[in-house]
Design a protein around this motif. Structure first.
Motif, PDB file in Angstrom:
ATOM      1  N   LYS A  41       0.831  -1.213   0.000  1.00 57.67           N
ATOM      2  CA  LYS A  41       0.000   0.000   0.000  1.00 57.67           C
ATOM      3  C   LYS A  41       0.859   1.255   0.000  1.00 57.67           C
ATOM      4  O   LYS A  41       1.881   1.294   0.684  1.00 57.67           O
ATOM      5  CB  LYS A  41      -0.926   0.002   1.224  1.00 57.67           C
ATOM      6  CG  LYS A  41      -0.187   0.108   2.537  1.00 57.67           C
ATOM      7  CD  LYS A  41      -1.123  -0.095   3.722  1.00 57.67           C
ATOM      8  CE  LYS A  41      -0.375   0.177   5.022  1.00 57.67           C
ATOM      9  NZ  LYS A  41      -1.042  -0.362   6.202  1.00 57.67           N
ATOM     10  N   ILE A  86      -6.397  -6.299   2.894  1.00 62.81           N
ATOM     11  CA  ILE A  86      -6.169  -6.299   4.344  1.00 62.81           C
ATOM     12  C   ILE A  86      -6.819  -5.107   5.025  1.00 62.81           C
ATOM     13  O   ILE A  86      -6.709  -4.951   6.233  1.00 62.81           O
ATOM     14  CB  ILE A  86      -4.648  -6.322   4.662  1.00 62.81           C
ATOM     15  CG1 ILE A  86      -3.950  -5.088   4.080  1.00 62.81           C
ATOM     16  CG2 ILE A  86      -4.002  -7.600   4.132  1.00 62.81           C
ATOM     17  CD1 ILE A  86      -2.501  -4.943   4.537  1.00 62.81           C
ATOM     18  N   ILE A 170      -5.309  -7.001  14.211  1.00 60.11           N
ATOM     19  CA  ILE A 170      -4.340  -5.903  14.318  1.00 60.11           C
ATOM     20  C   ILE A 170      -4.372  -5.464  15.785  1.00 60.11           C
ATOM     21  O   ILE A 170      -5.289  -4.775  16.190  1.00 60.11           O
ATOM     22  CB  ILE A 170      -4.723  -4.709  13.418  1.00 60.11           C
ATOM     23  CG1 ILE A 170      -4.991  -5.166  11.979  1.00 60.11           C
ATOM     24  CG2 ILE A 170      -3.638  -3.633  13.459  1.00 60.11           C
ATOM     25  CD1 ILE A 170      -5.606  -4.071  11.105  1.00 60.11           C
ATOM     26  N   MET A 200       3.040  -7.723  12.018  1.00 60.65           N
ATOM     27  CA  MET A 200       3.428  -6.719  11.030  1.00 60.65           C
ATOM     28  C   MET A 200       4.935  -6.470  11.213  1.00 60.65           C
ATOM     29  O   MET A 200       5.594  -7.216  11.913  1.00 60.65           O
ATOM     30  CB  MET A 200       2.588  -5.453  11.217  1.00 60.65           C
ATOM     31  CG  MET A 200       1.128  -5.810  11.347  1.00 60.65           C
ATOM     32  SD  MET A 200      -0.177  -4.559  11.396  1.00 60.65           S
ATOM     33  CE  MET A 200       0.583  -2.991  11.367  1.00 60.65           C
ATOM     34  N   SER A 201       5.466  -5.412  10.578  1.00 60.47           N
ATOM     35  CA  SER A 201       6.922  -5.221  10.612  1.00 60.47           C
ATOM     36  C   SER A 201       7.501  -5.255  12.023  1.00 60.47           C
ATOM     37  O   SER A 201       8.558  -5.836  12.251  1.00 60.47           O
ATOM     38  CB  SER A 201       7.293  -3.896   9.942  1.00 60.47           C
ATOM     39  OG  SER A 201       6.994  -3.955   8.570  1.00 60.47           O
ATOM     40  N   ARG A 216       1.971 -10.002   7.766  1.00 63.93           N
ATOM     41  CA  ARG A 216       1.748  -8.899   6.819  1.00 63.93           C
ATOM     42  C   ARG A 216       2.811  -7.830   7.049  1.00 63.93           C
ATOM     43  O   ARG A 216       2.748  -7.080   8.010  1.00 63.93           O
ATOM     44  CB  ARG A 216       0.339  -8.312   7.026  1.00 63.93           C
ATOM     45  CG  ARG A 216      -0.781  -9.355   7.057  1.00 63.93           C
ATOM     46  CD  ARG A 216      -2.124  -8.688   7.325  1.00 63.93           C
ATOM     47  NE  ARG A 216      -2.101  -7.834   8.504  1.00 63.93           N
ATOM     48  CZ  ARG A 216      -2.431  -8.233   9.732  1.00 63.93           C
ATOM     49  NH1 ARG A 216      -2.830  -9.466   9.957  1.00 63.93           N
ATOM     50  NH2 ARG A 216      -2.373  -7.381  10.734  1.00 63.93           N
ATOM     51  N   VAL A 217       3.797  -7.770   6.172  1.00 61.11           N
ATOM     52  CA  VAL A 217       4.932  -6.876   6.395  1.00 61.11           C
ATOM     53  C   VAL A 217       5.028  -5.843   5.280  1.00 61.11           C
ATOM     54  O   VAL A 217       5.181  -6.204   4.107  1.00 61.11           O
ATOM     55  CB  VAL A 217       6.250  -7.694   6.494  1.00 61.11           C
ATOM     56  CG1 VAL A 217       7.426  -6.760   6.735  1.00 61.11           C
ATOM     57  CG2 VAL A 217       6.148  -8.734   7.602  1.00 61.11           C
ATOM     58  N   GLY A 218       4.897  -4.584   5.645  1.00 60.21           N
ATOM     59  CA  GLY A 218       4.997  -3.494   4.674  1.00 60.21           C
ATOM     60  C   GLY A 218       6.335  -2.790   4.767  1.00 60.21           C
ATOM     61  O   GLY A 218       7.218  -2.939   3.913  1.00 60.21           O
ATOM     62  N   THR A 219       6.506  -2.010   5.835  1.00 65.18           N
ATOM     63  CA  THR A 219       7.719  -1.215   6.017  1.00 65.18           C
ATOM     64  C   THR A 219       8.987  -2.064   5.922  1.00 65.18           C
ATOM     65  O   THR A 219       9.982  -1.648   5.314  1.00 65.18           O
ATOM     66  CB  THR A 219       7.661  -0.510   7.388  1.00 65.18           C
ATOM     67  OG1 THR A 219       6.386   0.143   7.506  1.00 65.18           O
ATOM     68  CG2 THR A 219       8.764   0.512   7.529  1.00 65.18           C
ATOM     69  N   ARG A 225       6.503   4.430   4.515  1.00 63.93           N
ATOM     70  CA  ARG A 225       5.496   4.979   3.604  1.00 63.93           C
ATOM     71  C   ARG A 225       5.509   6.498   3.684  1.00 63.93           C
ATOM     72  O   ARG A 225       5.594   7.060   4.778  1.00 63.93           O
ATOM     73  CB  ARG A 225       4.101   4.453   3.975  1.00 63.93           C
ATOM     74  CG  ARG A 225       3.902   2.997   3.618  1.00 63.93           C
ATOM     75  CD  ARG A 225       2.542   2.504   4.015  1.00 63.93           C
ATOM     76  NE  ARG A 225       2.372   2.358   5.445  1.00 63.93           N
ATOM     77  CZ  ARG A 225       2.714   1.269   6.141  1.00 63.93           C
ATOM     78  NH1 ARG A 225       3.231   0.228   5.539  1.00 63.93           N
ATOM     79  NH2 ARG A 225       2.521   1.238   7.435  1.00 63.93           N
TER      80      ARG A 225
HETATM   81  C1  LIG Z   1      -0.176  -1.367   6.609  1.00 61.89           C
HETATM   82  C2  LIG Z   1      -0.614  -2.664   7.181  1.00 61.89           C
HETATM   83  C3  LIG Z   1       0.325  -3.657   7.484  1.00 61.89           C
HETATM   84  C4  LIG Z   1       1.822  -3.477   7.319  1.00 61.89           C
HETATM   85  O1  LIG Z   1       2.323  -2.604   8.280  1.00 61.89           O
HETATM   86  P1  LIG Z   1       3.905  -2.410   8.491  1.00 61.89           P
HETATM   87  O2  LIG Z   1       4.011  -1.945   9.877  1.00 61.89           O
HETATM   88  O3  LIG Z   1       4.349  -1.402   7.497  1.00 61.89           O
HETATM   89  O4  LIG Z   1       4.540  -3.738   8.285  1.00 61.89           O
HETATM   90  C5  LIG Z   1      -0.156  -4.861   7.989  1.00 61.89           C
HETATM   91  N1  LIG Z   1      -1.478  -5.076   8.166  1.00 61.89           N
HETATM   92  C6  LIG Z   1      -2.407  -4.142   7.885  1.00 61.89           C
HETATM   93  C7  LIG Z   1      -3.834  -4.449   8.107  1.00 61.89           C
HETATM   94  C8  LIG Z   1      -2.003  -2.907   7.385  1.00 61.89           C
HETATM   95  O5  LIG Z   1      -2.938  -1.979   7.106  1.00 61.89           O
END
Ligand SMILES: *Cc1c(COP(=O)(O)O)cnc(C)c1O
Length: 231
Positions: A41, A86, A170, A200-201, A216-219, A225
């Motif tokens: 995202k 997500i 979450i 998450m991260s 679920r890993v973004g950063t 972001r």
């Molecule tokens: C953005 C998001 C993530 C990833 O978050 P990071 O801290 O960047 O890893 C995971 N789950 C959901 C539901 C998110 O919205």
């Protein structure tokens, strides 16, 4: 931005994969039992392509519209790509979600379950579903309250026949996530659900310790972001 911003994706992915292996080993689990969902995202298609080049095939997006702008072309090039929703889903976007996503992780209320069942029948596609649980019972957060989960499982899985595979949560930012991960694992076991999307991260290693099957890993994959995403 441009190329330079995403040069680290390959190294980031290698690092996250290494941490997954270590956390799985410490928990006496197979590393293959943990699936990395790379949360793209706010990042452009170019960032996703960098991850695809490293063999990453599972991605997460939190907004239907943003995903529609990025993923149809990527899916054409990589038919095995799997896209997870997500973020919260409004019923008026349910059809588009069913058309685009392979997994919907944010089923959280009876009305959405009914609309998804109707749209899946109309579209002829059946994305797997997870029920999002608001384990912290936060007023502003999406997800079904733990006390209402049994009724939603009954409706979505048993009455409507949706492909409900597991649970997602979450945890509240201000609390230690471990208790929330443990609660989600207990709730999933109680309902015979095998998929646990948690971590998450900042906390995916803890989540793996508590049985996460999807993290679920973004950063950690794409870097910080630029804009705060809506949740
Ligand atoms: C953005 C998001 C993530 C990833 O978050 P990071 O801290 O960047 O890893 C995971 N789950 C959901 C539901 C998110 O919205």
């Amino acid at each position: 931005m441009g190329d330079v911003a995403y040069e680290r994706v390959a190294a980031n992915l290698a690092e996250v994969r290494q941490h997954i292996r270590a956390a799985a080993a410490a928990a006496d689990r197979s590393p293959d039992s943990v699936e990395l969902v790379a949360v793209s995202k706010t990042h452009p298609a170019e960032a996703v392509r960098r991850a695809l080049a490293e063999g990453q095939r599972v991605f997460g997006e939190n907004r239907v519209q943003e995903a529609e702008g990025k993923f149809p072309a990527l899916k054409e090039d990589f038919p095995e790509l799997r896209l997870h929703l997500i973020g919260p889903l409004q019923t008026n976007k349910a059809r588009q979600a069913v058309q685009l996503f392979d997994v919907i992780e944010s089923l959280d209320r009876p009305k959405l379950a009914r609309v998804l069942a109707k749209e899946m029948a109309a579209v002829g596609r059946r994305p797997d579903c997870l029920i999002q649980v608001n384990t912290g019972e936060e007023a502003q957060k999406a997800g079904v309250a733990p006390a209402d989960l049994p009724d939603l499982v009954q409706l979505a899985r048993d009455d409507l026949g949706l492909p409900v595979k597991g649970l997602m949560c979450i945890p509240p930012q201000s609390e230690s996530p471990a208790l929330h991960f443990a609660l989600l694992a207990k709730l999933a076991a109680r309902h015979g659900l095998s998929v646990l999307s948690m971590g998450m991260s900042a906390d995916y290693e803890t989540a793996i310790q508590f049985g996460a099957t999807w993290i679920r890993v973004g950063t950690g994959v794409f870097g910080p972001r630029a804009t705060a995403p809506a949740t």
